[in-house]
Write an enzyme that holds these catalytic residues in place. Sequence first.
Site, PDB file in Angstrom:
ATOM      1  N   LYS A 117      -5.944   0.977  -5.162  1.00 28.62           N
ATOM      2  CA  LYS A 117      -5.562   2.340  -4.491  1.00 28.62           C
ATOM      3  C   LYS A 117      -6.717   3.154  -4.809  1.00 28.62           C
ATOM      4  O   LYS A 117      -6.981   4.236  -3.751  1.00 28.62           O
ATOM      5  CB  LYS A 117      -4.324   2.816  -4.832  1.00 28.62           C
ATOM      6  CG  LYS A 117      -3.171   1.911  -4.297  1.00 28.62           C
ATOM      7  CD  LYS A 117      -1.902   2.663  -3.996  1.00 28.62           C
ATOM      8  CE  LYS A 117      -1.030   1.716  -3.183  1.00 28.62           C
ATOM      9  NZ  LYS A 117       0.194   1.929  -2.964  1.00 28.62           N
ATOM     10  N   LYS A 200      -2.559  -6.818   1.579  1.00 22.12           N
ATOM     11  CA  LYS A 200      -1.136  -7.032   1.908  1.00 22.12           C
ATOM     12  C   LYS A 200      -0.880  -5.959   2.869  1.00 22.12           C
ATOM     13  O   LYS A 200      -1.773  -4.958   3.174  1.00 22.12           O
ATOM     14  CB  LYS A 200      -0.698  -6.196   0.505  1.00 22.12           C
ATOM     15  CG  LYS A 200       0.864  -6.163   0.589  1.00 22.12           C
ATOM     16  CD  LYS A 200       0.986  -5.045  -0.848  1.00 22.12           C
ATOM     17  CE  LYS A 200       1.320  -3.720  -0.662  1.00 22.12           C
ATOM     18  NZ  LYS A 200       2.182  -2.919  -1.447  1.00 22.12           N
ATOM     19  N   LYS A 203       2.239   0.416   4.286  1.00 13.46           N
ATOM     20  CA  LYS A 203       2.681   1.639   5.112  1.00 13.46           C
ATOM     21  C   LYS A 203       1.348   2.382   5.415  1.00 13.46           C
ATOM     22  O   LYS A 203       1.393   2.857   6.445  1.00 13.46           O
ATOM     23  CB  LYS A 203       3.579   2.608   4.343  1.00 13.46           C
ATOM     24  CG  LYS A 203       4.778   2.066   3.909  1.00 13.46           C
ATOM     25  CD  LYS A 203       5.513   3.239   3.141  1.00 13.46           C
ATOM     26  CE  LYS A 203       6.523   2.587   2.446  1.00 13.46           C
ATOM     27  NZ  LYS A 203       6.183   2.695   0.991  1.00 13.46           N
TER      28      LYS A 203
HETATM   29  N1  AQP Z   1       3.577  -6.396   2.164  1.00 16.45           N
HETATM   30  C1  AQP Z   1       4.570  -6.535   1.175  1.00 16.45           C
HETATM   31  N2  AQP Z   1       5.278  -7.652   1.115  1.00 16.45           N
HETATM   32  C2  AQP Z   1       6.302  -7.793   0.268  1.00 16.45           C
HETATM   33  N3  AQP Z   1       6.968  -6.799  -0.524  1.00 16.45           N
HETATM   34  C3  AQP Z   1       6.370  -5.664  -0.306  1.00 16.45           C
HETATM   35  N4  AQP Z   1       6.464  -4.348  -0.636  1.00 16.45           N
HETATM   36  C4  AQP Z   1       5.621  -3.503  -0.374  1.00 16.45           C
HETATM   37  N5  AQP Z   1       4.691  -3.985   0.676  1.00 16.45           N
HETATM   38  C5  AQP Z   1       5.150  -5.318   0.467  1.00 16.45           C
HETATM   39  C6  AQP Z   1       7.736  -3.996  -1.584  1.00 16.45           C
HETATM   40  O1  AQP Z   1       8.566  -3.017  -1.040  1.00 16.45           O
HETATM   41  C7  AQP Z   1       8.989  -2.305  -2.290  1.00 16.45           C
HETATM   42  C8  AQP Z   1       8.850  -0.785  -2.200  1.00 16.45           C
HETATM   43  O2  AQP Z   1       7.395  -0.529  -2.071  1.00 16.45           O
HETATM   44  P1  AQP Z   1       6.699   1.078  -1.988  1.00 16.45           P
HETATM   45  O3  AQP Z   1       6.783   1.301  -0.535  1.00 16.45           O
HETATM   46  O4  AQP Z   1       7.155   1.758  -2.808  1.00 16.45           O
HETATM   47  O5  AQP Z   1       5.337   0.839  -2.538  1.00 16.45           O
HETATM   48  P2  AQP Z   1       4.132  -0.259  -2.135  1.00 16.45           P
HETATM   49  O6  AQP Z   1       4.242  -1.624  -2.667  1.00 16.45           O
HETATM   50  O7  AQP Z   1       2.827   0.679  -2.649  1.00 16.45           O
HETATM   51  O8  AQP Z   1       4.157  -0.104  -0.612  1.00 16.45           O
HETATM   52  P3  AQP Z   1       3.262  -0.155   0.422  1.00 16.45           P
HETATM   53  O9  AQP Z   1       3.721  -0.002   1.782  1.00 16.45           O
HETATM   54  O10 AQP Z   1       1.893  -0.539   0.191  1.00 16.45           O
HETATM   55  O11 AQP Z   1       3.028   1.771   0.556  1.00 16.45           O
HETATM   56  P4  AQP Z   1       1.827   2.467   0.376  1.00 16.45           P
HETATM   57  O12 AQP Z   1       0.827   2.178   1.498  1.00 16.45           O
HETATM   58  O13 AQP Z   1       2.260   4.141   0.722  1.00 16.45           O
HETATM   59  O14 AQP Z   1       1.053   2.639  -1.002  1.00 16.45           O
HETATM   60  C9  AQP Z   1       8.555  -2.884  -3.552  1.00 16.45           C
HETATM   61  O15 AQP Z   1       9.316  -3.687  -4.086  1.00 16.45           O
HETATM   62  C10 AQP Z   1       7.190  -3.650  -3.034  1.00 16.45           C
HETATM   63  O16 AQP Z   1       7.142  -4.668  -3.669  1.00 16.45           O
END
Ligand code: AQP
Length: 340
Positions: A117, A200, A203
């Site tokens: 990040k 991955k 969002k």
């Molecule tokens: N691509 C993914 N595949 C499987 N699981 C995922 N999770 C997130 N992306 C995937 C799971 O969703 C839960 C919540 O995640 P989060 O939104 O709190 O944080 P993150 O993992 O950082 O998600 P993002 O979408 O990548 O958010 P941004 O872009 O804002 O940083 C967790 O259990 C995560 O494993």
Amino acid sequence: MAAQFTPRVFSGIKPSGGLTLGNYLGAIKRWVAMQGPEFETVYCVVDLHAITVWQDPADLRASTHEVAAALLASGIDPKTSILFNQSQVSVHAELGWIFNCIARVGWMNRMTQFKDKAGKNAEKVSLGLYAYPSLMAADILAYHATHVPVGEDQKQHVELTRDIAAKFNHDYKVDFFPLTEPVIEGPATRVMNLRDGTKKMSKSGESDMERINMLDDADTIAKKFRKARTDPDPLPGELEGLKDRPEARNLVDIYAGLSDQSPEAVLAEFAGAGWGRFKPALAELAVAKLAPISEEMRRLMADPGELDALLGKGAEKAEAISRPILQQVHDIVGFVRSRS
Ligand code: AQP
């Protein structure tokens, strides 16, 4: 004798933008499945984590409502599970500070999500982004949670939570925090970006075309899968044939996650099929699963007052579990507690 802990699940989602199919398959769907007699379930919209990167206040409020609506629409039952937003229970931040004093800088330096990040910009990102895993440990351990269902990307953070619990127990010579188990199960624990199968699905990814949002309509879902990157080969009959084909593997895993089958079973059904057959079948399945959820989400999001009331009630229940745990931590650490 080792302490006995109530089997309790904790997990959270950041309100940092529109929810994706990755959040749904990697987390939400499995949170719903863990509701039942085996566990107490505590689910949290982790807004304190969201602000580790800049969030416009109105967007943060809207995203908090979207996450709460998504959880309810997907089957989280507020009578069975505790559902709240993190900032309404200050125990998280208070315990997070204590864990900042337990965790070591060297441990934080090994966190791959921070490296991903922060990228080349590590000097300019917030201190909160760096300390994020110790707040996450506090989220989990404030409830003495024994199990944390997460996607593969969060495994390292749950391992760090165990390290923090073990060091706290060791330093203070107590058997107070459980060593929480990550629960990473199912075929879609790491849903990948539709344009680059080595990254991955997130969002906050750059292009909307690289992710399926839970609120996407049927045409948008079909278009995104149609344009998803693949390779020229047809689907093989065995998993081995997807080796070194990350985009193809990802679409098969998504199909498996949505249809509650193994990737092997999906390949048995589609062996020899080209993308012209597989992609429309995948889009149809995704729409069939997501459309009823997004319809219910929109209905719930139209009444934010109702969602706020529900989150508030959940916060009171969460506080009732976590505040006494924090008070015991204060006693263990040696803080004077003399307020009446
Ligand atoms: N691509 C993914 N595949 C499987 N699981 C995922 N999770 C997130 N992306 C995937 C799971 O969703 C839960 C919540 O995640 P989060 O939104 O709190 O944080 P993150 O993992 O950082 O998600 P993002 O979408 O990548 O958010 P941004 O872009 O804002 O940083 C967790 O259990 C995560 O494993």
